[in-house]
Design an enzyme around this catalytic site. Structure first.
Site, PDB file in Angstrom:
ATOM      1  N   GLU A 186       8.249 -24.332  14.323  1.00 52.79           N
ATOM      2  CA  GLU A 186       8.954 -22.774  14.694  1.00 52.79           C
ATOM      3  C   GLU A 186       9.144 -22.082  13.861  1.00 52.79           C
ATOM      4  OE1 GLU A 186      12.931 -25.057  14.352  1.00 52.79           O
ATOM      5  OE2 GLU A 186      12.458 -26.179  16.348  1.00 52.79           O
TER       6      GLU A 186
ATOM      7  N   GLU B 230      10.443 -31.629  19.543  1.00 48.82           N
ATOM      8  CA  GLU B 230      11.720 -32.047  19.385  1.00 48.82           C
ATOM      9  C   GLU B 230      11.963 -31.890  20.573  1.00 48.82           C
ATOM     10  OE1 GLU B 230      13.048 -29.919  15.678  1.00 48.82           O
ATOM     11  OE2 GLU B 230      10.636 -30.345  14.752  1.00 48.82           O
TER      12      GLU B 230
HETATM   13  C1  PNW Z   1      14.644 -27.524  13.927  1.00 42.68           C
HETATM   14  N1  PNW Z   1      18.777 -22.599  14.781  1.00 42.68           N
HETATM   15  O1  PNW Z   1      15.968 -26.497  13.627  1.00 42.68           O
HETATM   16  C2  PNW Z   1      14.040 -28.380  13.150  1.00 42.68           C
HETATM   17  O2  PNW Z   1      12.501 -28.135  14.156  1.00 42.68           O
HETATM   18  C3  PNW Z   1      14.154 -29.299  12.275  1.00 42.68           C
HETATM   19  O3  PNW Z   1      13.204 -29.320  11.447  1.00 42.68           O
HETATM   20  C4  PNW Z   1      15.666 -29.520  12.693  1.00 42.68           C
HETATM   21  O4  PNW Z   1      16.318 -30.169  11.921  1.00 42.68           O
HETATM   22  C5  PNW Z   1      15.870 -29.370  13.803  1.00 42.68           C
HETATM   23  O5  PNW Z   1      15.823 -28.120  14.152  1.00 42.68           O
HETATM   24  C6  PNW Z   1      17.537 -29.640  13.885  1.00 42.68           C
HETATM   25  O6  PNW Z   1      17.802 -28.332  13.487  1.00 42.68           O
HETATM   26  C7  PNW Z   1      16.151 -25.695  14.159  1.00 42.68           C
HETATM   27  O7  PNW Z   1      19.531 -21.734  14.540  1.00 42.68           O
HETATM   28  C8  PNW Z   1      17.248 -25.127  13.089  1.00 42.68           C
HETATM   29  O8  PNW Z   1      18.940 -21.580  16.221  1.00 42.68           O
HETATM   30  C9  PNW Z   1      18.330 -23.739  13.843  1.00 42.68           C
HETATM   31  C10 PNW Z   1      17.462 -23.280  14.981  1.00 42.68           C
HETATM   32  C11 PNW Z   1      17.064 -23.752  15.666  1.00 42.68           C
HETATM   33  C12 PNW Z   1      15.920 -24.396  15.158  1.00 42.68           C
END
Ligand code: PNW
Length: 455
Positions: A164, A363
């Site tokens: 990401e 994921e």
């Molecule tokens: C992902 N947003 O994070 C990550 O790859 C993981 O480590 C995380 O725990 C999981 O999704 C759940 O959040 C994100 O703000 C964090 O759009 C924030 C965002 C998207 C993905």
């Protein structure tokens, strides 16, 4: 649910900083997430990853748990500053030993390791030297990738460079809600993005020369306009651009989308892109990882504010005025993210429009406000419904001809959910942080084991 193909890989995922703990042990030095989480006001309730799920000390127990759940594959990330303390060039034998034991432990139990090199934890010293907006970091990443491959390449087949990069660049250097938490110059987020991609391309080439199967993981969203107004259509174009196309196009086609360059023109002229960079970024890959959580429904009606908001802390530089809305009646998770399985199908179709590469959902999952009940169980029917809906979308995409090869639930167990600390639980296994880190498989874990057994 339509049946999944017999060779479809079903696993679960975690990330180093979210589960390992042992932040200052055996030679590990701070990453930007240590610094950020220890800065008051950055993470909810002042939580840090100092202990996390204490996975570093519970490796064997956790490996047995993965085996007992019947997972076919396990996706984890390695901590750069554990392996190369201070972001330097001298490998730390104790750090490498931990990942050797992890990989051997998985293989002994018949579980395939999927390794991610970078899940957001840049060694602090490299941030002090300018972080991702500084092009030099790309070479350091490449060196780190090769140290890891020298150590584990004989046993790990599947390598992911970055997880990401949207989060690392835009949440880290523009919105400031992720480490390193910078908002001083939001224009820096764009060269940060470019250098993350450049580091990906440089490392991908080297890793492939050494025989690794290489991919990158992008977090992609379904995007829809709130209404059929022109302003909302423009907002949807911009957000689809910043979430999806600005990653897919350089990685798969070797170009940045022209409309996005226009949107970002008030902030940057892209002069950080050097000749040849986009050829490096378009490195041949073996697979693409997609993280999918939700749909963005957007509105662009606040156009009057447009100019005055440029340069504001925002995860969407150049499109700061766009509003994210919730559709009435659509259920949300504990993150307040809309549940939309059809969006996963749409995202897979969009990706497949660019490439015929094999795709893995690296994921997918949901946070809910899980509670241990009186019998010591966690009945997370809401999470089972979420997984069932999204696995259904996977089956539907496969039927439509998308080369989707596997699915990793986020997450194996509850963990440090970044800016939300331990207040948001994504695990299939409950972690009782109050009671010596006890692991309790939730109903969804039992359900997932059944799916793996019976397809
Ligand atoms: C992902 N947003 O994070 C990550 O790859 C993981 O480590 C995380 O725990 C999981 O999704 C759940 O959040 C994100 O703000 C964090 O759009 C924030 C965002 C998207 C993905």
């Amino acid at each position: 649910m339509t049946a999944l193909p017999a060779d479809f890989v079903l696993g679960a995922a975690t990330a180093a900083y979210q589960i390992e703990g042992a932040a200052a042990e055996d030679g590990r030095t701070p990453s930007i997430w240590d610094t950020f989480s220890r800065t008051p006001g950055k993470v909810l309730e002042g939580h840090t990853g100092d202990v996390a799920c204490d996975h570093y000390h519970r490796l064997d127990e956790d490996l047995d748990m993965i085996k007992d759940l019947g997972l076919q594959a396990y996706r984890f990330s390695t901590s750069w500053s554990r392996v190369l303390p201070g972001g330097g060039s001298r490998p730390n034998p104790k750090g490498l030993d931990f990942y050797n034991r992890l990989v051997d432990g998985l293989l002994e139990r018949g579980i395939e390791p999927y390794l991610t090199l970078y899940h957001w934890d840049l060694p602090q010293e490299l941030e002090d030297a300018g972080g991702w907006p500084n092009r030099d970091v790309t070479q350091r990443f490449c060196e780190y990738a090769l140290v890891m491959h020298d150590a584990l390449g004989d046993r790990v087949r599947k390598w992911t460079t970055f997880n990401e990069p949207w989060c690392s660049s835009y949440l880290g250097y523009a919105a400031g809600v992720h480490a390193p938490g910078r908002t001083d110059n939001t224009a820096d987020s764009v060269p940060a993005q470019h250098h993350l991609l450049l580091a990906h391309g440089l490392a991908a080439r080297e890793l492939k020369t050494r025989g690794a199967e290489v991919g990158i993981t992008l977090n992609l969203y379904a995007v829809s306009p709130e209404t059929d107004s022109e302003a909302d259509a423009d907002a949807a174009r911009r957000i689809d651009g910043l979430c999806n196309r600005i990653w897919l196009e350089p990685v798969l086609l070797g170009r940045y989308p022209e409309d996005l360059k226009q949107d970002l023109a008030p902030l940057t002229d892209f002069s950080f892109v050097r000749d040849g960079d986009l050829d490096v970024i378009k490195a041949p890959l073996d697979f693409l990882g997609v993280n999918y959580y939700s749909r963005h429904v957007v509105s662009g009606t606040q156009v009057a504010e447009r100019e005055s908001r440029i340069g504001e802390a925002s995860a969407y530089p150049g499109s700061e005025f766009v509003q994210f809305v919730h559709r009435p009646g659509v259920p949300v998770t504990h993150m307040d993210w809309e549940i939309d399985a059809q969006g996963l199908y749409e995202v897979l179709q969009q990706v497949n429009g660019y490439t015929s590469l094999p795709i893995y959902i690296t994921e997918n999952g949901a946070a809910f406000d899980d509670k241990l009940d009186a019998d010591g169980k966690v009945n997370d029917q809401d999470r089972i419904d979420y997984f069932e809906g999204h696995l259904g979308a996977c089956a539907q995409a496969i039927e439509a001809g998308v080369p989707l090869r596997g699915y990793f639930a986020w997450s194996l167990m509850d963990n440090f959910e970044w800016a939300w600390g331990y207040t948001r639980r994504f695990g299939m296994v409950y972690v009782d942080y109050e009671d010596s880190q006890r692991r309790v498989p939730k109903a969804s874990a039992h359900w997932y084991s059944d799916v793996i057994r019976n397809r």
